[in-house]
Design a protein around this motif. Structure first.
Motif, mmCIF file in Angstrom:
data_model
loop_
_atom_site.group_PDB
_atom_site.id
_atom_site.type_symbol
_atom_site.label_atom_id
_atom_site.label_comp_id
_atom_site.label_asym_id
_atom_site.label_seq_id
_atom_site.Cartn_x
_atom_site.Cartn_y
_atom_site.Cartn_z
ATOM 1 N N GLU A 40 68.563 26.161 44.204
ATOM 2 C CA GLU A 40 67.861 25.635 43.225
ATOM 3 C C GLU A 40 66.399 24.871 43.634
ATOM 4 O O GLU A 40 66.397 24.091 44.231
ATOM 5 N N LEU A 41 65.555 25.545 42.869
ATOM 6 C CA LEU A 41 64.227 24.971 43.145
ATOM 7 C C LEU A 41 63.947 23.531 42.317
ATOM 8 O O LEU A 41 64.571 23.188 41.523
ATOM 9 N N GLU A 42 63.086 22.675 43.052
ATOM 10 C CA GLU A 42 62.664 21.428 42.471
ATOM 11 C C GLU A 42 62.196 21.654 41.151
ATOM 12 O O GLU A 42 61.218 22.410 40.732
ATOM 13 N N LYS A 43 62.766 20.895 40.401
ATOM 14 C CA LYS A 43 62.287 20.717 38.740
ATOM 15 C C LYS A 43 60.760 20.554 38.516
ATOM 16 O O LYS A 43 60.454 20.948 37.490
ATOM 17 N N ASP A 44 60.301 19.773 39.254
ATOM 18 C CA ASP A 44 58.860 19.381 38.747
ATOM 19 C C ASP A 44 57.858 19.908 39.515
ATOM 20 O O ASP A 44 56.790 19.241 39.706
ATOM 21 N N MET A 45 58.072 20.953 40.168
ATOM 22 C CA MET A 45 57.065 21.446 41.206
ATOM 23 C C MET A 45 55.910 22.225 40.169
ATOM 24 O O MET A 45 55.879 22.572 39.305
ATOM 25 N N PRO A 46 54.489 21.582 40.689
ATOM 26 C CA PRO A 46 53.381 22.029 39.756
ATOM 27 C C PRO A 46 53.199 23.637 40.082
ATOM 28 O O PRO A 46 53.610 24.247 41.000
ATOM 29 N N VAL A 47 52.335 24.054 39.029
ATOM 30 C CA VAL A 47 52.076 25.578 38.966
ATOM 31 C C VAL A 47 50.540 25.466 39.355
ATOM 32 O O VAL A 47 49.841 24.948 38.845
ATOM 33 N N VAL A 48 50.092 26.384 40.450
ATOM 34 C CA VAL A 48 48.754 26.497 40.776
ATOM 35 C C VAL A 48 48.497 27.668 40.886
ATOM 36 O O VAL A 48 49.166 28.744 41.422
ATOM 37 N N LEU A 49 47.328 28.275 40.033
ATOM 38 C CA LEU A 49 46.706 29.393 39.971
ATOM 39 C C LEU A 49 45.861 29.788 40.877
ATOM 40 O O LEU A 49 44.701 29.010 40.697
ATOM 41 N N LEU A 50 45.638 30.717 41.694
ATOM 42 C CA LEU A 50 44.673 31.164 42.489
ATOM 43 C C LEU A 50 43.908 32.502 41.708
ATOM 44 O O LEU A 50 44.475 33.378 41.472
ATOM 45 N N VAL A 51 42.697 32.312 41.293
ATOM 46 C CA VAL A 51 42.263 33.357 40.218
ATOM 47 C C VAL A 51 40.959 34.089 40.970
ATOM 48 O O VAL A 51 40.095 33.212 41.087
ATOM 49 N N ASP A 52 41.175 35.299 41.059
ATOM 50 C CA ASP A 52 40.195 36.034 41.620
ATOM 51 C C ASP A 52 38.764 36.248 40.423
ATOM 52 O O ASP A 52 39.054 36.769 39.678
ATOM 53 N N ARG A 53 37.724 35.918 40.911
ATOM 54 C CA ARG A 53 36.345 35.860 39.804
ATOM 55 C C ARG A 53 35.471 36.851 40.388
ATOM 56 O O ARG A 53 34.201 36.644 40.070
ATOM 57 N N SER A 54 35.778 37.682 41.650
ATOM 58 C CA SER A 54 34.660 38.309 42.244
ATOM 59 C C SER A 54 34.109 39.334 41.355
ATOM 60 O O SER A 54 34.662 39.668 40.211
ATOM 61 N N ALA A 55 32.851 39.968 41.646
ATOM 62 C CA ALA A 55 32.251 41.005 41.059
ATOM 63 C C ALA A 55 33.261 42.069 41.054
ATOM 64 O O ALA A 55 33.182 42.844 40.074
ATOM 65 N N SER A 56 33.669 42.409 41.975
ATOM 66 C CA SER A 56 34.351 43.910 41.991
ATOM 67 C C SER A 56 35.518 43.781 41.100
ATOM 68 O O SER A 56 35.948 44.858 40.639
ATOM 69 N N ALA A 57 36.057 42.651 40.593
ATOM 70 C CA ALA A 57 37.074 42.566 39.515
ATOM 71 C C ALA A 57 36.560 42.865 38.276
ATOM 72 O O ALA A 57 37.124 43.337 37.264
ATOM 73 N N GLY A 58 35.177 42.987 38.288
ATOM 74 C CA GLY A 58 34.529 43.645 36.883
ATOM 75 C C GLY A 58 34.768 45.049 36.773
ATOM 76 O O GLY A 58 34.425 45.491 35.703
ATOM 77 N N PHE A 59 35.298 45.792 37.683
ATOM 78 C CA PHE A 59 35.524 47.211 37.312
ATOM 79 C C PHE A 59 36.698 47.548 36.492
ATOM 80 O O PHE A 59 37.767 46.992 36.584
ATOM 81 N N GLY A 60 36.508 48.640 35.681
ATOM 82 C CA GLY A 60 37.511 49.251 34.890
ATOM 83 C C GLY A 60 37.375 50.538 34.546
ATOM 84 O O GLY A 60 36.208 50.686 33.798
ATOM 85 N N SER A 61 38.274 51.386 34.579
ATOM 86 C CA SER A 61 37.953 52.821 33.829
ATOM 87 C C SER A 61 38.915 53.119 32.533
ATOM 88 O O SER A 61 38.812 54.279 32.305
ATOM 89 N N ARG A 62 39.277 52.302 32.360
ATOM 90 C CA ARG A 62 40.428 52.356 31.184
ATOM 91 C C ARG A 62 40.219 51.599 29.994
ATOM 92 O O ARG A 62 38.863 51.244 29.605
ATOM 93 N N ALA A 63 41.196 50.902 29.453
ATOM 94 C CA ALA A 63 40.971 49.929 28.100
ATOM 95 C C ALA A 63 40.153 48.734 28.226
ATOM 96 O O ALA A 63 39.323 48.496 27.412
ATOM 97 N N VAL A 64 40.368 48.139 29.454
ATOM 98 C CA VAL A 64 39.632 46.782 29.668
ATOM 99 C C VAL A 64 39.385 46.910 31.131
ATOM 100 O O VAL A 64 39.772 47.905 32.204
ATOM 101 N N ASP A 65 38.636 45.968 31.811
ATOM 102 C CA ASP A 65 38.258 45.857 33.312
ATOM 103 C C ASP A 65 39.538 45.025 33.835
ATOM 104 O O ASP A 65 39.956 44.284 33.113
#
Length: 255
Positions: A40-65
């Motif tokens: 059972e995990l600790e009830k009050d653990m914080p959530v931390v998001l590591l979000v990729d904002r690099s230029a290569s993430a701007g690529f997309g060949s479908r509905a969205v990039d």
């Protein structure tokens, strides 16, 4: 319920990626197959998001990039955590840490993270996950649910990702475009531009030598990513630019 908690909750059949230290030897002996303990995990653990904002993430060949999927996914998770009264924070990165928002409570704070995603520019176009992983290792004084949202196309990050997985409850969300694995189609001469360096060059996409080198590079990259996930003992949720990422995410997190 998950790996790395403190209070024993249940045992279930061993799965690839489970830590050897979590094997329930007594139950395994009784059942005749390997079982692993879950805690059972600790009830009050914080959530931390590591979000990729690099230029290569701007690529997309479908509905969205890929950037659309990454940012929408991270934003949805930030709001969901805030509404469940969990502290939520974020690290935005390119080839460096672009910004760090320490975990805090409140829906307004969750909305601020979403606002930052939508409106804040990025200083660098490159990709390197290691500075963000290093910041998480140094700046999070307590155990946290760390969610990395990225395409994971970056220089070798396996050591720091594995270190993060040993300390925190690590979750990985990989956003891919079909062209990431397929590469350029055999369409003859084409001018391509590197999204991160800005350099352009003319290549023959139909050349056997080019196609062989491209396939080898993709295979090498995918092998490194797979090995990094295994070393961190974390399976990744796979999202695509096919326009169904929210549906896939909901299915995966409710399993």
């Amino acid at each position: 319920i998950g790996p790395g908690g403190t209070d024993y909750a249940e045992s279930r059949p061993y799965e690839a990626g489970d830590a050897i230290r979590d094997i329930d030897w007594k139950t395994s002996a009784k059942q005749g197959e390997i079982y692993a303990k879950k805690y059972e995990l600790e009830k009050d653990m914080p959530v931390v998001l590591l979000v990729d904002r690099s230029a290569s993430a701007g690529f997309g060949s479908r509905a969205v990039d890929k950037r659309d999927v990454i940012e929408e996914t991270a934003g949805a998770l930030a709001l969901a955590a805030a509404r469940k009264n969990l502290r939520v924070g974020a690290v935005f990165f390119s080839d460096k840490v672009e910004s760090y928002l320490a975990p805090s409570l409140g829906e307004n704070y969750g909305r601020m993270i979403v606002d930052q995603l939508a409106k804040t520019g990025v200083e660098s176009a490159g990709t390197n996950m290691n500075p963000a992983l290093e910041l998480a290792l140094k700046r999070l004084p307590e155990r946290a649910i760390v969610i990395v949202v990225s395409d994971f196309i970056a220089p070798d990050f396996r050591n720091r990702l594995a270190a993060l997985g040993r300390i925190h409850d690590l979750r990985l969300i990989r956003v891919s475009d079909p062209a990431d694995l397929r590469g350029l189609e055999s369409i003859g001469l084409v001018r391509v531009r590197d999204a991160e360096s800005g350099q352009t060059r003319l290549i023959d996409a139909s050349s056997p030598a080019f196609r062989e080198a491209q396939a080898a590079a993709i295979a090498k990259r995918e092998r490194m990513i797979s090995e990094s996930f295994s070393a961190a003992r974390a399976a990744a949720i796979q999202l695509s630019t096919d326009g169904q990422h929210f549906e896939t995410l909901q299915q995966e997190i409710t399993k």
